[in-house]
Motif scaffolding. Sequence first.
Motif, PDB file in Angstrom:
ATOM      1  N   THR A   1      -3.297   3.587  -2.667  1.00  0.00           N
ATOM      2  CA  THR A   1      -3.256   2.696  -3.814  1.00  0.00           C
ATOM      3  C   THR A   1      -2.155   1.677  -3.493  1.00  0.00           C
ATOM      4  OG1 THR A   1      -2.965   2.569  -6.221  1.00  0.00           O
ATOM      5  CG2 THR A   1      -1.728   4.300  -5.085  1.00  0.00           C
ATOM      6  N   PHE A   2      -1.514   1.117  -4.475  1.00  0.00           N
ATOM      7  CA  PHE A   2      -0.488   0.118  -4.185  1.00  0.00           C
ATOM      8  C   PHE A   2       0.582   0.168  -5.261  1.00  0.00           C
ATOM      9  CE2 PHE A   2      -3.659  -1.704  -6.909  1.00  0.00           C
ATOM     10  CZ  PHE A   2      -2.906  -2.321  -7.885  1.00  0.00           C
ATOM     11  N   LYS A   3       1.697  -0.454  -4.957  1.00  0.00           N
ATOM     12  CA  LYS A   3       2.721  -0.699  -5.976  1.00  0.00           C
ATOM     13  C   LYS A   3       3.132  -2.162  -5.846  1.00  0.00           C
ATOM     14  CE  LYS A   3       6.331   1.972  -4.765  1.00  0.00           C
ATOM     15  NZ  LYS A   3       7.633   2.491  -4.233  1.00  0.00           N
TER      16      LYS A   3
ATOM     17  N   ARG B   1       0.835  -1.215   0.000  1.00  0.00           N
ATOM     18  CA  ARG B   1       0.000   0.000   0.000  1.00  0.00           C
ATOM     19  C   ARG B   1       0.862   1.254   0.000  1.00  0.00           C
ATOM     20  NH1 ARG B   1      -3.864  -2.227   3.779  1.00  0.00           N
ATOM     21  NH2 ARG B   1      -5.650  -2.925   2.562  1.00  0.00           N
ATOM     22  N   VAL B   2       0.530   2.184  -0.879  1.00  0.00           N
ATOM     23  CA  VAL B   2       1.175   3.492  -0.935  1.00  0.00           C
ATOM     24  C   VAL B   2       0.080   4.552  -1.040  1.00  0.00           C
ATOM     25  CG1 VAL B   2       3.292   2.593  -2.011  1.00  0.00           C
ATOM     26  CG2 VAL B   2       1.444   3.429  -3.458  1.00  0.00           C
ATOM     27  N   PRO B   3       0.401   5.777  -0.648  1.00  0.00           N
ATOM     28  CA  PRO B   3      -0.635   6.827  -0.695  1.00  0.00           C
ATOM     29  C   PRO B   3      -1.077   7.118  -2.131  1.00  0.00           C
ATOM     30  CG  PRO B   3       1.217   7.470   0.695  1.00  0.00           C
ATOM     31  CD  PRO B   3       1.650   6.255  -0.057  1.00  0.00           C
ATOM     32  N   LEU B   4      -2.252   7.718  -2.245  1.00  0.00           N
ATOM     33  CA  LEU B   4      -2.767   8.091  -3.568  1.00  0.00           C
ATOM     34  C   LEU B   4      -2.007   9.268  -4.159  1.00  0.00           C
ATOM     35  CD1 LEU B   4      -6.644   7.783  -3.249  1.00  0.00           C
ATOM     36  CD2 LEU B   4      -5.162   6.560  -4.845  1.00  0.00           C
ATOM     37  N   GLY B   5      -1.658  10.249  -3.321  1.00  0.00           N
ATOM     38  CA  GLY B   5      -0.951  11.423  -3.824  1.00  0.00           C
ATOM     39  C   GLY B   5      -1.529  12.708  -3.263  1.00  0.00           C
TER      40      GLY B   5
END
Lengths: 430, 430
Positions: A417-419, A125-129
Amino acid sequence: MSAAHSAIGDEASTEEVMLEMGGRAKAAARRLALATPAQKNAALTAMAQAIRARTALICEANAEDVAAARQEGMSASFVDRLALDPARVAAIAAGVELVRDLADPVGAVTEAWDRPNGLRIERVRVPLGVIGVIYESRPNVTVDAAALCIKSGNAAILRGGSDSFRSSRALHQAIALGLDQAGLPTAAIGLVPTRDRAAVGCMLQGLGGNLDVIIPRGGRSLVARVHAEARVPVFAHLDGNCHVYVHGAAPLAMAKEIVLNAKMRRTSVCGAAETLLVDEACAGTHLRPLVAALLDAGCEVRGDSLTRIVDPRVRPASEEDWSTEFGEAIIAVKVVGGLGEAIAHVERYGSHHTDAIVTTDQAAADRFLAEVDSAIVLHNASTQFADGGEFGFGAEIGIATGRMHARGPVGVEQLTTFKYRVRGTGQTRP
Amino acid sequence: MSAAHSAIGDEASTEEVMLEMGGRAKAAARRLALATPAQKNAALTAMAQAIRARTALICEANAEDVAAARQEGMSASFVDRLALDPARVAAIAAGVELVRDLADPVGAVTEAWDRPNGLRIERVRVPLGVIGVIYESRPNVTVDAAALCIKSGNAAILRGGSDSFRSSRALHQAIALGLDQAGLPTAAIGLVPTRDRAAVGCMLQGLGGNLDVIIPRGGRSLVARVHAEARVPVFAHLDGNCHVYVHGAAPLAMAKEIVLNAKMRRTSVCGAAETLLVDEACAGTHLRPLVAALLDAGCEVRGDSLTRIVDPRVRPASEEDWSTEFGEAIIAVKVVGGLGEAIAHVERYGSHHTDAIVTTDQAAADRFLAEVDSAIVLHNASTQFADGGEFGFGAEIGIATGRMHARGPVGVEQLTTFKYRVRGTGQTRP
């Protein structure tokens, strides 16, 4: 902000100001995305402290907003949503600490697997921005949205209602203090510094590619405009036309409790029921007491011909009533000829938000839950559970009925979101 | 289709035809969403059989397309992408069976939890709805996209390139046969029945709210147009400007293998490397052999000043080269002053698609994987692994670099959304 501002000059247009905010937010988003949980939590702690310490300043600014709103003849309910007092400011600060204490969604590995060639693949999980939030004159949204965005590692650009401009600015100062004390860039949470409505148009255009998603919080006309004009993804629901279907195998006592709660607990929330469908198989025993209970609780009932027969207080329902989110103590009631007709009615008139079936028939429940295409479908529970807190998300920024990315309550996890992170030992592709 | 068509009349405009297709697809999507895995698999089996049985018809239609393309002077590579023969048709049919044998994503419970009040909440995968696929003249995409959409319970509207119109129509007949034999609506996979380019514009407008997502498959100009004009969500990548960063602690042999593979295995795929970054800490030993290996493999090298020193065959890199997806045997090479500069370069010039670091330093790798904001980040592996098949997704409809919903390879799972299914025993909200 001042340095950048003076570079642009005092004559900067709203569009220039907004584009510059977008660029600064994007740069700040990168730092927020890499901030540690401890750093984000420190910012949230400092934010809550700054809000408490500045209670008097915030209430003073708010008093000016309230006075102006009264002068403009705004309604009592509008002024109530706008008004702050020390207790409400304290609640806002406590809300920040509640968000701080949620699990940090960033960096969580949601899936991991190994490939035959030895590659290890993880979904992280990573932030959307950068999240744009457009809302009306509820000053607390300034802080709630900021806290959720910081916790989820996102930057935000907040555009509150003009009537709460001074209140939001005072609260935003506390937010900036919190970020600064934790060593995070204050540009991470930007408050649109102008009442000019053109700012909203700029946000809908995406601020030069710097806005990743827009979340409108407010009335139907705001959400409709955002849906119609936004060039970036939107998390929102236009309508919450929720249904309770009392199936033929529904126990009357449970049906009555759920229907009353779904409609009357709070009539203004998006998860409130707007239409009651009663199966003809139980209408003989259930329709009259259900309708009477609603009427006795102070709810206006608009019914089809069968419903009007059981109680003279029932008014005729119009075609439009089936697709209306009343948002007050009014409900439309219809007798349906079975599960299929109930599902077809929900699909035709509903808004894909939240719909419930009451029954002891497991197969009927399973079919309703499968075939009703809504963000939330419930069996033997009130539609008023459509809420991030009730789902255990801790806090939510809204409820989405779109099909993309976020659906249902939008909490900190939905703001990520995710990477894919892939680890190898020198693998090349044959 | 014929009945609906005659109702509109022969004079129906492209817009009317498209809107009607959208409505029919939406209705069909509801049936596909509720189809059992067995029913969808039966359709895919029948589709593959129908394609094989109609090989001669398909090749005849394709021969007409190929003849027309040759007459119009299309390039040899264009004609090669367009041309079918019995072996290629057999491969298309086999591809359908490969998708059939994937796990069915629909109905999977991805999360489930209990609330203190006894409510059981499940997050369940459901199809997205209607997927619009806009592609160029590769007839196989007609079948690949149809198979992936059917497997994931979605309806689709397919708009292939004009030059493959007859081939796509012949393949589409086999698709319709397969759906029909399994008792599923043929409208679930619609092929735009006109070469009129206005059809694409209609799709970008969302077909009256009936299109849930658009997936463009083709060249940069197609993707750019879809991004610029679409009023519905888009799964796509505009560029695949992928990087390999050879860190100071990279073993030369591994770096050479990965760089050569990432660039040269297939130069036209979106996961091919376009820029090589070499850390100054190892440039003295690694730069010359890496550049020589690329040059010797037939790759043009465009380098910064340091790179040009190590080999006279290196041409000067322009500023534009750093942000270019060459898509052929050309690579830009730069020496960077450490991990931070490498990450900054990737963030400035990259396209957030796929980027790799080669190093034995775990901390450096972790920082690269965390800070490079791309859909796929790799440690000690070739960027050419950016592929749904290589990820184990079985098949993909494309790779997305957007941040919403799907990111990275888009397989059947990424073609689903979710709903919340809540089971209670009469709970009401206090």
